[in-house]
Motif scaffolding. Sequence first.
Motif, mmCIF file in Angstrom:
data_model
loop_
_atom_site.group_PDB
_atom_site.id
_atom_site.type_symbol
_atom_site.label_atom_id
_atom_site.label_comp_id
_atom_site.label_asym_id
_atom_site.label_seq_id
_atom_site.Cartn_x
_atom_site.Cartn_y
_atom_site.Cartn_z
ATOM 1 N N MET A 83 0.824 -1.208 0.000
ATOM 2 C CA MET A 83 0.000 0.000 0.000
ATOM 3 C C MET A 83 0.861 1.261 0.000
ATOM 4 O O MET A 83 0.377 2.345 -0.290
ATOM 5 N N ILE A 84 2.131 1.122 0.305
ATOM 6 C CA ILE A 84 3.038 2.274 0.279
ATOM 7 C C ILE A 84 3.102 2.856 -1.140
ATOM 8 O O ILE A 84 3.406 4.028 -1.335
ATOM 9 N N LEU A 85 2.773 2.010 -2.133
ATOM 10 C CA LEU A 85 2.777 2.466 -3.525
ATOM 11 C C LEU A 85 1.797 3.613 -3.753
ATOM 12 O O LEU A 85 1.915 4.360 -4.718
ATOM 13 N N ALA A 86 0.817 3.754 -2.859
ATOM 14 C CA ALA A 86 -0.162 4.829 -3.009
ATOM 15 C C ALA A 86 0.516 6.193 -3.039
ATOM 16 O O ALA A 86 -0.014 7.146 -3.609
ATOM 17 N N LEU A 87 1.706 6.264 -2.448
ATOM 18 C CA LEU A 87 2.456 7.524 -2.495
ATOM 19 C C LEU A 87 2.777 7.925 -3.934
ATOM 20 O O LEU A 87 2.895 9.103 -4.244
ATOM 21 N N LEU A 88 2.909 6.921 -4.810
ATOM 22 C CA LEU A 88 3.191 7.206 -6.225
ATOM 23 C C LEU A 88 2.065 7.996 -6.870
ATOM 24 O O LEU A 88 2.253 8.646 -7.886
ATOM 25 N N VAL A 89 0.877 7.906 -6.310
ATOM 26 C CA VAL A 89 -0.244 8.681 -6.828
ATOM 27 C C VAL A 89 -0.414 9.964 -6.026
ATOM 28 O O VAL A 89 -0.623 11.033 -6.585
ATOM 29 N N CYS A 93 -2.666 -24.169 -1.266
ATOM 30 C CA CYS A 93 -2.864 -22.872 -1.919
ATOM 31 C C CYS A 93 -2.693 -21.728 -0.923
ATOM 32 O O CYS A 93 -3.114 -21.810 0.231
ATOM 33 N N THR A 94 -2.068 -20.646 -1.380
ATOM 34 C CA THR A 94 -1.880 -19.466 -0.523
ATOM 35 C C THR A 94 -2.285 -18.179 -1.249
ATOM 36 O O THR A 94 -1.873 -17.086 -0.879
ATOM 37 N N GLN A 95 -3.100 -18.310 -2.301
ATOM 38 C CA GLN A 95 -3.350 -17.173 -3.193
ATOM 39 C C GLN A 95 -4.062 -15.995 -2.527
ATOM 40 O O GLN A 95 -3.732 -14.851 -2.804
ATOM 41 N N CYS A 96 -5.057 -16.254 -1.676
ATOM 42 C CA CYS A 96 -5.834 -15.140 -1.130
ATOM 43 C C CYS A 96 -4.927 -14.186 -0.356
ATOM 44 O O CYS A 96 -5.068 -12.967 -0.445
ATOM 45 N N GLY A 97 -3.981 -14.770 0.397
ATOM 46 C CA GLY A 97 -3.059 -13.936 1.157
ATOM 47 C C GLY A 97 -2.112 -13.156 0.264
ATOM 48 O O GLY A 97 -1.663 -12.078 0.620
ATOM 49 N N ARG A 98 -1.829 -13.735 -0.895
ATOM 50 C CA ARG A 98 -0.905 -13.046 -1.797
ATOM 51 C C ARG A 98 -1.552 -11.860 -2.477
ATOM 52 O O ARG A 98 -0.884 -10.890 -2.822
ATOM 53 N N VAL A 99 -2.858 -11.918 -2.737
ATOM 54 C CA VAL A 99 -3.484 -10.821 -3.476
ATOM 55 C C VAL A 99 -4.078 -9.743 -2.580
ATOM 56 O O VAL A 99 -4.311 -8.633 -3.051
ATOM 57 N N CYS A 100 -4.347 -10.068 -1.311
ATOM 58 C CA CYS A 100 -5.018 -9.069 -0.464
ATOM 59 C C CYS A 100 -4.148 -7.823 -0.365
ATOM 60 O O CYS A 100 -3.012 -7.879 0.099
ATOM 61 N N PRO A 101 -4.663 -6.648 -0.809
ATOM 62 C CA PRO A 101 -3.819 -5.460 -0.839
ATOM 63 C C PRO A 101 -3.574 -4.858 0.544
ATOM 64 O O PRO A 101 -2.586 -4.162 0.736
#
Lengths: 341, 509
Positions: B60-66, B371-379
Motif C-alpha cells: 500500500m506504500i505504492l499509493a504515495l506514487l499517486v 494454496c496461498t493465493q488469497c493472502g498473496r493478493v489481499c492489498p
Amino acid sequence: MTDVPRPERPVPESGCSRREFLRRVGLAGMAAVGVTALGFGLHNRRAGVEAKALRLPDYGVPAAGDRPKIVAMRGDRVEEMLRACLDRLGGVERFIQRGDEVVLKPNVGFAQPPSVGATTNPAVVGAMARICLAAGAVTVWVVDNPINDPERCMKLSGIRAAAEEAGARVFLPRPSAFRDVEVPGNTVLKKWSFLHTPFHRATKVIGLPAAKHHSLAGATLGMKNWYGLLGGPRNQLHQDIHICVADLASMVRPTLTVLDATRVLFQNGPTGGSASDVREERTLALSVDPVALDSYGASLLGREPEEIGYIVEARRRGLGTTDLKAAGFEMLGGARVGGMG
Amino acid sequence: MRLTTTRAISQAFFLSLFLFLLVAAGAGWMGGYPVSLFLQLDPLLATATALAARTVYAGMILALLVLVPTFLLGRFFCGWVCPMGTLHHLFSRLFRPKGMKERIASNAYRPFFAVKYYLLAVVLVLSLFGVTQAGLLDPISFLTRGLSTSIFPAIGTSTGGHGLAARVFQSGWLPGALLVAALLLNAAVPRFYCRALCPLGAFLGAAARLGLFHVRRSESKCIHCRQCVAPCPGASDPHERLRRSECMACLSCRAVCPTEAITFGALPPEAEVRSAPDVSRRRILQAALVAAVGLPILRASLRTDRLPPSGLIRPPGSEPEGAFLAKCVKCGACMKACPTNVIQPALAEAGLEGLWTPVMVNRIGYCEYNCTQCGRVCPTGAIRAFSLAEKLGQPPHEHPIRIGTAFVDRSRCLPWGMNTPCIVCEEVCPVSPKAIYIERTEVVDSSGRRLTVQRPVVDPARCIGCGLCEHHCPVHDLRAIRVSSVGESRSRNNLLLLPEQGAQKKGQP
C-alpha cells in the motif's frame, strides 16, 4: 417513345395480380416447408422413452496364449521398465498400432505434489505417452475428472507438464463432455454420467492407476481408478463401494493397465499429505487382466485380494483371476534386483 | 504527438493493464504478476486502512506514487490513470449529446457534485473509529468487485466456461448491477460517478488544492467562446475561474482552445482559480458528526468480533475480526484469486459493517490444501500473506492455520444416522494424519442383517477447517458434516481446545 403503351393488366376485383399471387404463395409455401422441417427435426417419436445410453466398446486386445497376463518390474528407470514389461507381454505393437487414438487415465485425484503419492507419478504418464506416440498413435489424451479442481490437480501433480512434454494432450472435464454410459450386466450403476468426450474416438484405453490406501474400499488400484471418469453425484457410490467398483470394471474394459507403485501411499490415503505416508516401492506392474493386477497391487499394500470386496466381486463376474500363478505372473529382472518381498 | 493523444494512450494502457492483472489474479498462472497493483496505488484505500488499522500494509506504500504527484499536477490520476474513470470516459462519450451547446451545458458544474466530499468525510471519520467503509464506493474497489464477482462470472457462464472460468457468487448480481448502473448514469450526467460520488476523486481533489501546476486561462486572449467546456470531464469551469479540485488535468481544454488562451503552468496567482472544493465547512462537520453519531448506533447491533457467528468463516491468514474489518476494503481480489470459488462476498453473515467482505462457503468450494493465493493478493493485509509452511504447520511453525472446525451432524450422516456405508469425508480429508478417523461399529439393519459400518469422527486437534469434507459430503442440501468458525487460529475467544492440548495431540502419530 413510339411504343404503344401496354394496357394495364386487368386486375380481378376480388383477386390480386399474378406477381403478388406468386410472391404470397411462395412465402406461404416456404413457411410451411420450414415449420414442417423444424417440427420433424425436433420430433421425438418415442414419447416417454428415455434416450438410449451409450455403451463403451471393449478396448482389450486378443489374448496371446503363451504370454503372461501380468508382469512387474522393480527399478528406477520408468521408461525402460515400461518397455521391458511391454516386450514380455508381447511387444508394444500388440497394444498400439499406427493410427490409434489412445486415452491414458492416470489418477490425478488431488491437488497435491507428486512426492506425497496421492497421484500417479508424472514420469509414468510421460513415458507411457512417449511409448504410444513412438508406436504410431496419432493422439494421446491424458484425462481425469479429479476430486479437487481439475486444472490445479493437473498442475500440482506435475502430470500436465509431463504429458505435454511427451506430446500428449490433457483433456479437462467440462459439463458438455459427459454422457450417460450404460453399465452392462446386472449392476447397481445401470447407467451413469461418464466423461465420454475423449473416448468417443479412442481406439485404445490404458489405465495408469497409483497404488494407494483407502479406508472404505481397502485399496484404490486399477479398477477403482475408473471412478475418476464419472460425473454426477458419484460420492453416493460409497454406499455400496465394492459393487460399484466391480460395475466400473464391467463398464470400462481397458487395453492395458499399468499400476504405478513407484511410490506406494500405504496409509492415510487416498489423499496422503506427508512423506511418512509414502513408501518408495520402485515398482511398475502391467496387466491385461484388471483383477490380477489389483490382486497384485493389494499385496503391495499388505492386503489379501480376498479381503477386498470389489476384487472378489469382479472375479465372480468373470472379469479376471486373483490367482497370479494362473495369470502367469512374472517379476522381470528378478535375478538382478532380487525377488519381490 | 498531441498531449490529448498521449493521454488517451495512457488511459487505454492503464485500463488494459488493470484488466490484464485482474484476469491474471484468477487461474493457476498468477505467477509473479503484481495483481493488486491498482488497489495498492489507491491513496484513499491506503489512508482509510491506515487510519483504521494504524498501519500502511506492505504494497500500500505504492499509493504515495499517486498521492505525491497530485501535489504537483492535481487530479492527473482521474484523467490519465484510473481504469474506472476511463470506463466512465468511454460511456460518457457513448451518450454524448450532438450539439456544441448541449455538450457545454452537460459539462456545467452542478452543486451536487460536492456530495463526494461529504461522502469522503463520512468514510474517513468512520475509519478513524476503526470501521473501513472506503471500499464501498472507492472506484478501484468498486470496479474490481463488480468485475470479479459479477461481470467475469457472467462472461464465463455465457461462453460455456468450465473449470476455473465457471464461477458463481452468492448474490453476485448486486455488485455487477451497481457497476452497470454507475456506467449508465453517464447518460444523465457525463462522468456522474467521478463528479458526484467518487470518494477517491474527492480525496485527490482535496489534495489538488496544494497542486503546483494547473490549467490557467489568459483573460486577454480568451474570446469567451466556451468551447473548452465541451470536452471537460470534471466540470471544472475552465472558461472562468478554474475549479482546481474538479480538474482532472486531462488538458482537453487546452487542445480545443481556438486562441491558445489556455495553458498548463506552474504556480499561477491564487486569484485566478478556485482552489478549495465547493463545500462548506459546516456541512463537512455535519457529515463528520453524522458518522460519529451514527457509528455507535450501527454498532449497537450484535458485533461479529464480540460474538463470532458460526457461519462467519474467514479465509486462512485472516486477521482477528476487529482488525479484519478495519483492513478489508471489500474489493473481492481474494474471491477472484481463489482457485476453488470458496471465497464468497458476505451479504449479512458479517453484519452491516462486513457487507461484501470475504467468507468461505464450503458448499460452493473448499480451501485447497496447497494454496496461498488469497493472502498473496489481499492489498491491505486483512488476509495477510502467509507461506505454505505456515498454513500447513510445517517447521518452523508449530500449528497449521485453522480456518474453523468440522462437525459431523450425526442425524444426517449416512453411517451414523442410517447405518449406510459412506465415509467420503474421511477419504477427502487432506490432513496427514487425517483429521477424520473411523469408528467401526457392528449394527443391525432394518432387515435384521448384522453389518459393520465405518463411522467418521473428527479429531478437533487435527482439523484445519478446510471444508473439503463438507464440500464432498453426499448429503447434498444440508451437509452431514459442516465446518463452523470455532477453533479458528485468528481468534482468541472463538476457541475450542486448550492450545496445549492441540499441540500435544499433534505430536501423536
